[in-house]
Design a protein around this motif. Structure first.
Motif, short mmCIF file in Angstrom:
data_model
loop_
_atom_site.label_atom_id
_atom_site.label_comp_id
_atom_site.label_asym_id
_atom_site.label_seq_id
_atom_site.Cartn_x
_atom_site.Cartn_y
_atom_site.Cartn_z
N THR B 5 0.83 -1.22 0.00
CA THR B 5 0.00 0.00 0.00
C THR B 5 0.85 1.26 0.00
O THR B 5 0.48 2.25 -0.62
CB THR B 5 -0.94 0.03 1.21
OG1 THR B 5 -0.25 -0.46 2.32
CG2 THR B 5 -2.18 -0.79 0.96
N LYS B 8 2.30 1.77 -3.46
CA LYS B 8 1.33 2.19 -4.45
C LYS B 8 1.44 3.68 -4.79
O LYS B 8 1.27 4.10 -5.93
CB LYS B 8 -0.07 1.91 -3.92
CG LYS B 8 -1.00 1.34 -4.97
CD LYS B 8 -2.32 0.98 -4.34
CE LYS B 8 -3.17 0.26 -5.36
NZ LYS B 8 -4.44 -0.14 -4.81
N PHE B 26 2.40 -6.72 -7.28
CA PHE B 26 1.04 -6.18 -7.22
C PHE B 26 0.03 -7.16 -7.80
O PHE B 26 -1.05 -7.38 -7.27
CB PHE B 26 0.94 -4.86 -7.99
CG PHE B 26 1.30 -3.66 -7.16
CD1 PHE B 26 0.58 -3.37 -6.00
CD2 PHE B 26 2.34 -2.82 -7.54
CE1 PHE B 26 0.91 -2.26 -5.24
CE2 PHE B 26 2.67 -1.73 -6.78
CZ PHE B 26 1.95 -1.44 -5.63
N SER B 97 -0.03 3.82 -8.48
CA SER B 97 -1.48 3.71 -8.34
C SER B 97 -2.19 4.06 -9.64
O SER B 97 -3.15 3.39 -10.05
CB SER B 97 -1.98 4.59 -7.20
OG SER B 97 -1.78 5.94 -7.53
#
Lengths: 366, 491
Positions: B5, B8, B26, B97
């Motif tokens: 996270t 990202k 990922f 992201s």
């Protein structure tokens, strides 16, 4: 774009006329006609016309005041003209009268439902349902009472028209004679005594500030006034044509006897086709009455969100309305006396308001 | 190992190998089967490159033809990348992201060694059905295209009908994890800004991981969740959505939804049907009249039967009364039980018929109607008249086309049945009056439910009955459209 926001909570012409017709017009279908027949005999329809004529003055004066004080209702006007203390006394009197009228009327309507349609159902239950529905509507507020009245107005008027046309076909035209009924002087005297039948036009001024504009209010009042007189005249002639003068006086509720009596085609008993429409107008009528009662109560005791008074007022009305059942005098007799008693108030109060406004010099600004 | 996270939000590295490793993490390659990572070198530029895409939602041929091959066969050393590849370059992204989101949307990411950014090429191709006929809102006259689950098709269907630059398709991502995109459709020169803002506020206030489709979204943004009446209209007909748009309404579209939401909705928008206007004035109003009749019959007939037989027997002509009592003689139950049994049976047959696998669908209806009804009568459980009444009320309910209004009516019917059983006509009228009080004080996105009947607004007065098309000059005033006149009176 602001037009909607500023009219929020306000009613238009259609809704106002609907409220007037349902609230005053429903009286042709309770014990009011009997009061007329007792006072005027066959001339009941002339009686209501004279009453209309007499009432012209107070109604005219009130609408004058409403158009003078734009955006003010009767409460504001009373407080403005008489100040806090006398204003309080006047409002308190109005409030008591209004609540009394409501108790009186609801108990009569409960009696109509009980004796004419649901003779086995306990009065309390009938009363509870009647006022329960009315309180639900009253708590919603005036714009929704108005909208509901308008939604149902067409159907209620249609049902009355159907009844009237059947009555005029099946009735005897000769029975409307003698045309002057109890005679000239009696007619005028009786009309004066009973003119508080149109007392509602005084109460209607309480919602004047909820109408979109004073012009619309004025228009609505007169349209409603004419339609109501027409409905009264036609029904009062109709009942006599159907039952004759003696017969019609025996009934407490001529409208309900009428719909029991008439036949349409192969249907011998049609009263229940019309009963729901009468009921709806009664529900809406008492919703309006409760609303007015709460409005006045709120004005007297300075309760801003007076809608919250409605449930308590409804309960009080039921309790008070149930008392006379065991008592010696009936609500119908009480209503006759009450009507005669409040007539001077209906006729003189608007004059008093108008004169005070005149003395205060408020009309000069016009 | 760094947390995914936090990774990202990081920018990608200019080292190709590292970036690929992270992307693999990922996507859990090789656990995930449909992720394609292809390494090659761009001739001419002489650089290592990698494309990454999800092959189940992309057009592989297009990637091969328009992205990879030109790069492989390139001779020039100076050409810029966007000039080498004929595929549409959508964007360049630096952090993970954004890259991930684009890949998830079916696009292709091209990474080049030494460049700390990813080129995103358009290549999405989701599987779905083509434009088909409407299934629920059937009309005889008029267009027969329906929305499908592919929002681009739906947009195209709307654009086909309104060829105007003021038609706006505004997209908002409404969920966090699944990244569902909602399209707010409106006419810029008509729709009221306040209304639009109100809707956007409600949508933006949502904080939800996933909203799969419009049917679910509807329940998040509607006015009164517990009300028996709906406040948002769904339609699967693009022509219907178009006519709402042209009146200043706002339409919502979403992927995976074979319909659109129209808001605000009044009682009338549920009561109407597009065919009302496709048919000539008289014919259109005739079907409106039929629908009104069907609505009244569905609502009242069972309750009327109970009220009349229990409380108001004198209403019925004597001959009919004798006939009724003769058939009721052998039935051991009170009318209310009889009616309830049959009404519930009918609802069950209806629900069962709906869920049953296709091939045996029609039989269920016949079995239900014939066997159940006939047998129940013969077994003296219900009287024949009750079968007629319940069948009538059930059949009439089908004439109310809109599914939501249909539910409202079917449910309110039970209220009337109960009130009739307790109080006869008095109870029914009481419920009706309360219903009217309720409806007039009911709002959908600030619009009164019974407008323009009450309160009054400038409009074409299209309520129970419609007017002649030429005289329907105004857009509904309760929407406060920027331009109220939609046609001038023709001479």
């Amino acid at each position: 774009m602001n037009s909607m926001d500023s009219t929020k909570g306000k009613i238009g012409l259609k809704e106002l006329v609907a409220i007037i017709i349902l609230n005053v017009g429903t009286k042709v279908a309770d014990n009011t006609p009997t009061i007329f027949y007792e006072a005027f005999g066959t001339a009941a329809w002339i009686g209501i016309l004279i009453i209309g004529l007499i009432s012209l003055i107070p109604i005219l004066l009130i609408t004058k005041l409403i158009t003078l004080y734009q955006d003010k209702n009767l409460i504001d006007i009373i407080l403005h003209l008489f100040g806090k203390h006398i204003g309080f006394v006047l409002l308190f009197t109005l409030c008591i009268l209004q609540i009394f009228t409501n108790i009186n009327n609801t108990s009569i309507y409960t009696d109509i439902i009980g004796t004419m349609y649901f003779s086995k159902t306990p009065t309390v239950v009938i009363y509870l349902l009647l006022l329960g529905v009315a309180a639900y509507g009253a708590k919603k507020g005036i714009e929704y009472i108005g909208s509901s009245a308008w939604v149902m107005l067409f159907w209620i008027c249609l049902s009355l028209l159907v009844i009237l046309s059947v009555v005029f076909v099946q009735g005897e035209f000769n029975q409307i004679f003698p045309i002057l009924g109890t005679g000239g002087l009696e007619l005028v005297k009786g009309s004066y005594q009973n003119s508080s039948i149109l007392m509602d036009f005084l109460y209607l001024a309480l919602i004047a500030s909820n109408v979109k504009s004073a012009t619309i209010y004025k228009k609505g009042i007169w349209i409603g006034f004419v339609i109501i007189l027409l409905a009264f005249v036609l029904s009062l002639i109709g009942y006599v044509m159907l039952f004759d003068y003696y017969g019609v006086r025996m009934f407490d509720y001529p409208y309900h006897e009428t719909i029991r009596y008439i036949e349409i085609g192969f249907l011998n008993n049609v009263e229940l086709l019309f009963f729901p429409f009468w009921l709806i107008s009664s529900f809406i009528r008492f919703a309006f009455y409760l609303y007015l009662g709460a409005l006045l109560f709120g004005a007297v005791f300075k309760i801003k969100q007076f809608e919250y008074v409605v449930p308590a007022l409804a309960v009080f009305t039921i309790l008070a309305g149930l008392i006379p059942e065991s008592s010696v005098f009936s609500m119908n007799d009480f209503r006759v006396i009450f009507l005669n008693l409040i007539t001077p108030i209906f006729l003189l109060f608007p004059c008093l308001l108008w004169i005070t406004a005149k003395l205060k010099g408020d009309f000069k600004n016009e | 190992m760094e947390d995914l996270t936090t990774l990202k939000n990081k920018a990608i590295d200019s080292n190709l190998e590292d970036t690929i490793e992270i992307l693999k993490k990922f996507y859990s390659v090789p656990l995930n089967q449909d992720i394609v990572i292809r390494n090659f070198s761009i001739s001419g530029l002489d650089k290592k490159a990698t494309v990454i895409y999800i092959n189940s939602i992309t057009d592989s041929e297009k990637i091969e033809e328009h992205i990879i091959r030109p790069l492989l066969t390139n001779n020039s050393t100076e050409k810029k990348l966007e000039n080498i590849s004929p595929a549409q370059l959508l964007n360049t992204h630096e952090n993970f992201s954004n890259i991930l989101q684009d890949i998830n949307n079916g696009n292709t990411a091209l990474l080049i060694d030494g460049e700390p950014k990813a080129y995103i090429f358009s290549s999405s191709k989701f599987q779905g059905r083509s434009v088909e006929k409407p299934l629920n809102e059937v009309v005889v006259n008029g267009p027969k295209e329906a929305f499908n689950e592919n929002v681009i098709d739906n947009i195209s269907l709307l654009r086909k009908k309104i060829r105007n630059e003021n038609l706006i398709f505004e997209s908002i991502t409404i969920s966090k994890n699944s990244n569902n995109v909602l399209y707010i459709v409106y006419m810029k020169d008509l729709a009221d800004e306040k209304l639009l803002q109100n809707i956007k506020d409600r949508i933006n206030s949502l904080d939800i991981n996933s909203i799969q489709n419009l049917s679910l979204l509807e329940q998040y943004i509607e006015d009164k969740v517990k009300s028996i009446f709906p406040t948002i209209l769904s339609t699967e007909r693009p022509d219907r959505a178009t006519s709402f748009l042209e009146d200043g309404y706002i339409v919502l579209l979403m992927d995976n939804s074979p319909d659109s939401l129209v808001l605000p909705a009044t009682f009338w928008s549920f009561f109407h049907n597009s065919e009302d206007h496709y048919l000539r004035f008289i014919f259109g109003n005739f079907i409106r009249l039929l629908r009104l009749l069907a609505l009244l019959i569905t609502l009242f007939i069972s309750a009327l039967y109970i009220a009349i037989t229990n409380y108001h027997v004198e209403m019925v002509p004597t001959d009919l009364l004798l006939a009724i009592s003769a058939t009721r003689e052998v039935v051991p139950f009170p009318t209310i039980i009889e009616i309830l049994m049959m009404e519930i049976a009918f609802e069950l047959i209806r629900e069962g018929g709906l869920r049953v696998p296709n091939p045996i669908g029609p039989t269920i209806g016949i079995v239900g109607a014939l066997i159940l009804g006939q047998a129940a009568v013969e077994a003296n459980i219900v009287s024949p008249l009750v079968v007629i009444i319940v069948a009538l009320s059930g059949l009439c309910s089908f004439a109310i086309g809109d599914m939501k209004l249909n539910f409202s009516v079917r449910l309110s019917r039970f209220l009337f049945i109960a009130s009739a059983a307790i109080f006869g006509f008095y109870g029914m009228t009481a419920v009706l009056t309360i219903g009217i009080f309720y409806l007039v004080s009911f709002y959908s996105f600030g619009v009164p439910y019974l407008a323009p009947m009450t309160p009054k607004y400038i409009s074409s007065k299209d309520t129970f009955f419609r007017k002649i098309l030429k005289t329907e000059q105004y857009r509904p005033g309760y929407l406060k459209p920027k331009d109220i006149v939609k046609k001038k009176e023709s001479q």
